[in-house]
Design a protein around this motif. Structure first.
Motif, PDB file in Angstrom:
ATOM      1  N   VAL A 185       0.600  -1.177  -0.156  1.00 46.87           N
ATOM      2  CA  VAL A 185       0.103  -0.056  -0.002  1.00 46.87           C
ATOM      3  C   VAL A 185       1.115   1.342   0.096  1.00 46.87           C
ATOM      4  O   VAL A 185       0.746   1.985  -0.715  1.00 46.87           O
ATOM      5  CB  VAL A 185      -0.662   0.009   1.034  1.00 46.87           C
ATOM      6  CG1 VAL A 185      -1.742   1.203   1.343  1.00 46.87           C
ATOM      7  CG2 VAL A 185      -1.844  -0.843   1.071  1.00 46.87           C
ATOM      8  N   LEU A 186       1.803   1.750   0.979  1.00 45.64           N
ATOM      9  CA  LEU A 186       2.310   2.776   1.401  1.00 45.64           C
ATOM     10  C   LEU A 186       3.596   2.221   0.136  1.00 45.64           C
ATOM     11  O   LEU A 186       3.630   3.769  -0.812  1.00 45.64           O
ATOM     12  CB  LEU A 186       3.360   2.351   2.369  1.00 45.64           C
ATOM     13  CG  LEU A 186       3.893   3.751   2.808  1.00 45.64           C
ATOM     14  CD1 LEU A 186       3.236   5.112   3.126  1.00 45.64           C
ATOM     15  CD2 LEU A 186       4.975   3.711   3.727  1.00 45.64           C
ATOM     16  N   GLY A 187       4.540   1.595  -0.471  1.00 44.48           N
ATOM     17  CA  GLY A 187       5.053   1.479  -1.702  1.00 44.48           C
ATOM     18  C   GLY A 187       4.295   2.261  -3.196  1.00 44.48           C
ATOM     19  O   GLY A 187       4.570   2.975  -3.335  1.00 44.48           O
ATOM     20  N   ASP A 188       3.022   2.052  -3.453  1.00 46.28           N
ATOM     21  CA  ASP A 188       2.123   1.227  -4.692  1.00 46.28           C
ATOM     22  C   ASP A 188       2.046   3.591  -3.895  1.00 46.28           C
ATOM     23  O   ASP A 188       1.633   3.796  -5.488  1.00 46.28           O
ATOM     24  CB  ASP A 188       0.918   1.022  -4.672  1.00 46.28           C
ATOM     25  CG  ASP A 188       0.994  -0.108  -4.915  1.00 46.28           C
ATOM     26  OD1 ASP A 188       2.347  -0.377  -5.306  1.00 46.28           O
ATOM     27  OD2 ASP A 188       0.335  -1.274  -4.590  1.00 46.28           O
ATOM     28  N   VAL A 189       1.559   4.172  -2.904  1.00 43.82           N
ATOM     29  CA  VAL A 189       1.196   5.773  -2.768  1.00 43.82           C
ATOM     30  C   VAL A 189       2.782   6.281  -3.115  1.00 43.82           C
ATOM     31  O   VAL A 189       2.385   7.273  -3.578  1.00 43.82           O
ATOM     32  CB  VAL A 189       0.563   6.150  -1.263  1.00 43.82           C
ATOM     33  CG1 VAL A 189       0.290   7.521  -1.147  1.00 43.82           C
ATOM     34  CG2 VAL A 189      -0.774   4.924  -1.379  1.00 43.82           C
ATOM     35  N   LEU A 190       3.691   6.438  -2.420  1.00 42.45           N
ATOM     36  CA  LEU A 190       5.151   7.147  -2.604  1.00 42.45           C
ATOM     37  C   LEU A 190       5.511   6.698  -3.665  1.00 42.45           C
ATOM     38  O   LEU A 190       5.977   7.738  -4.425  1.00 42.45           O
ATOM     39  CB  LEU A 190       5.662   7.249  -0.856  1.00 42.45           C
ATOM     40  CG  LEU A 190       4.488   7.475   0.199  1.00 42.45           C
ATOM     41  CD1 LEU A 190       5.261   7.710   0.910  1.00 42.45           C
ATOM     42  CD2 LEU A 190       3.761   8.469  -0.180  1.00 42.45           C
ATOM     43  N   SER A 191       5.781   5.448  -3.851  1.00 38.62           N
ATOM     44  CA  SER A 191       7.121   5.018  -4.479  1.00 38.62           C
ATOM     45  C   SER A 191       6.765   5.071  -6.487  1.00 38.62           C
ATOM     46  O   SER A 191       5.725   4.649  -6.340  1.00 38.62           O
ATOM     47  CB  SER A 191       8.179   3.686  -4.343  1.00 38.62           C
ATOM     48  OG  SER A 191       8.855   3.787  -5.112  1.00 38.62           O
ATOM     49  N   GLY A 192       7.502   5.495  -6.748  1.00 35.85           N
ATOM     50  CA  GLY A 192       6.839   5.787  -8.741  1.00 35.85           C
ATOM     51  C   GLY A 192       6.301   6.867  -9.141  1.00 35.85           C
ATOM     52  O   GLY A 192       5.908   6.680 -10.070  1.00 35.85           O
ATOM     53  N   GLN A 193       6.463   7.077  -8.415  1.00 36.64           N
ATOM     54  CA  GLN A 193       5.123   9.121  -8.798  1.00 36.64           C
ATOM     55  C   GLN A 193       6.308   9.764  -9.170  1.00 36.64           C
ATOM     56  O   GLN A 193       7.200   9.779  -9.718  1.00 36.64           O
ATOM     57  CB  GLN A 193       4.921   9.348  -7.008  1.00 36.64           C
ATOM     58  CG  GLN A 193       4.393   8.782  -6.357  1.00 36.64           C
ATOM     59  CD  GLN A 193       3.241   8.608  -7.069  1.00 36.64           C
ATOM     60  OE1 GLN A 193       2.019   9.789  -7.889  1.00 36.64           O
ATOM     61  NE2 GLN A 193       2.025   8.393  -6.760  1.00 36.64           N
ATOM     62  N   ASN A 194       4.972  10.166 -10.043  1.00 34.74           N
ATOM     63  CA  ASN A 194       6.111  11.427 -11.026  1.00 34.74           C
ATOM     64  C   ASN A 194       6.372  12.726 -10.208  1.00 34.74           C
ATOM     65  O   ASN A 194       7.007  12.468  -9.281  1.00 34.74           O
ATOM     66  CB  ASN A 194       5.250  12.188 -11.863  1.00 34.74           C
ATOM     67  CG  ASN A 194       5.849  13.144 -13.217  1.00 34.74           C
ATOM     68  OD1 ASN A 194       6.557  14.070 -13.167  1.00 34.74           O
ATOM     69  ND2 ASN A 194       6.083  12.184 -14.274  1.00 34.74           N
ATOM     70  N   MET A 195       7.871  12.969 -11.340  1.00 32.95           N
ATOM     71  CA  MET A 195       9.041  14.148 -10.488  1.00 32.95           C
ATOM     72  C   MET A 195       7.861  15.098  -9.981  1.00 32.95           C
ATOM     73  O   MET A 195       8.626  16.248  -9.506  1.00 32.95           O
ATOM     74  CB  MET A 195      10.311  14.209 -11.579  1.00 32.95           C
ATOM     75  CG  MET A 195      11.142  16.123 -10.987  1.00 32.95           C
ATOM     76  SD  MET A 195      12.631  15.993 -12.316  1.00 32.95           S
ATOM     77  CE  MET A 195      11.507  16.402 -13.557  1.00 32.95           C
ATOM     78  N   VAL A 196       6.945  15.536 -11.207  1.00 36.47           N
ATOM     79  CA  VAL A 196       6.683  16.601 -10.307  1.00 36.47           C
ATOM     80  C   VAL A 196       5.555  16.855  -9.746  1.00 36.47           C
ATOM     81  O   VAL A 196       5.672  17.788  -8.875  1.00 36.47           O
ATOM     82  CB  VAL A 196       5.825  17.618 -12.124  1.00 36.47           C
ATOM     83  CG1 VAL A 196       4.689  18.828 -11.619  1.00 36.47           C
ATOM     84  CG2 VAL A 196       6.303  17.280 -13.597  1.00 36.47           C
TER      85      VAL A 196
END
Length: 237
Positions: free
Chosen positions: A70-81
């Motif tokens: 859950v936390l990894g899907d929310v925080l990691s892999g997000q766009n730089m912007v």
């Protein structure tokens, strides 16, 4: 380009005396038609740049968090912007309340005549503020065309600018309040996406972010009206 539009809005409002709302709507129409014309002139395509191979902004992977459920899907892999937007909230709060320019900007926004009387260059502060706001709005456009998707489509904002305006009012025009309001609207948009995969009428799903916007504006108007009643009552004591 967004910064230049911010400066153009400053010229229309400050130099020519145009109404800010009408000038803003006019610039939005200009941007919509201008981008469509530019795309058609360069690519002979009225729809957008989907047929053009274009780049996209990188995503940010957080080591040690990406594998957390859950936390990894929310925080990691997000766009730089996306991360720039998160960093923009404390930066704008610091700029507003901890710097000389922020003090001048708030003073000019609230009482320009009083600010001018103590030697603040009102016009320069106004131009700078509108240029910065245009740059931040342009950053949102960059996310849509190079982060959310990797191509440009005319009117791809789909009214999100008006939702952002509602977030400003709902947040009391304060950086952290606007940040929390924007998170709320973002959660509504995410909920609409999740419900889209269920057996829910798509017309109802599409209205969720905009319905929340109307509710938020109604709450803002109610709170402002209540505050207006409280001030005369306090003054009479």
């Amino acid at each position: 380009m967004a910064t230049l539009l911010g400066v153009l809005l400053a010229v229309l409002r400050l130099e020519l005396g145009a109404d800010a709302i009408i000038a803003g709507i006019g610039l939005n129409l200009l941007a919509s038609g201008g981008t469509a014309y530019a795309v058609f002139s360069l690519l002979d395509d009225k729809g957008g740049t989907s047929g053009l191979k274009s780049g996209s902004l990188p995503t940010v992977t957080l080591p040690g968090i990406e594998n957390v459920p859950v936390l990894g899907d929310v925080l990691s892999g997000q766009n730089m912007v996306t991360w720039l937007a998160f960093l923009a909230a404390p930066f704008v709060a610091w700029l507003f309340y901890r710097t000389r320019f922020g003090f001048h900007l708030r003073a000019v926004g609230e009482m320009p005549d009083a600010a001018a009387s103590v030697g603040i260059a009102v016009r320069r502060v106004q131009y700078t503020g509108l240029a910065l706001s245009g740059a931040l709005a342009g950053l949102a456009g960059v996310f849509l065309s190079m982060g959310y998707v990797s191509f440009f489509v005319r009117d791809m904002t789909a009214g999100r600018g008006f939702i952002a305006l509602a977030a400003v009012f709902l947040g009391g025009m304060r950086p952290w309040g606007v940040f929390l309001a924007a998170l709320g609207f973002g959660a509504a948009g995410a909920l609409a996406v999740q419900l889209g995969s269920l057996d829910v009428p798509p017309q109802l799903v599409a209205t969720i972010p905009y319905a929340m916007t109307l509710v938020a504006l109604a709450l803002y108007a109610w709170r402002r009206k209540r505050r207006g009643r409280a001030v005369p009552a306090a003054a009479s004591l």
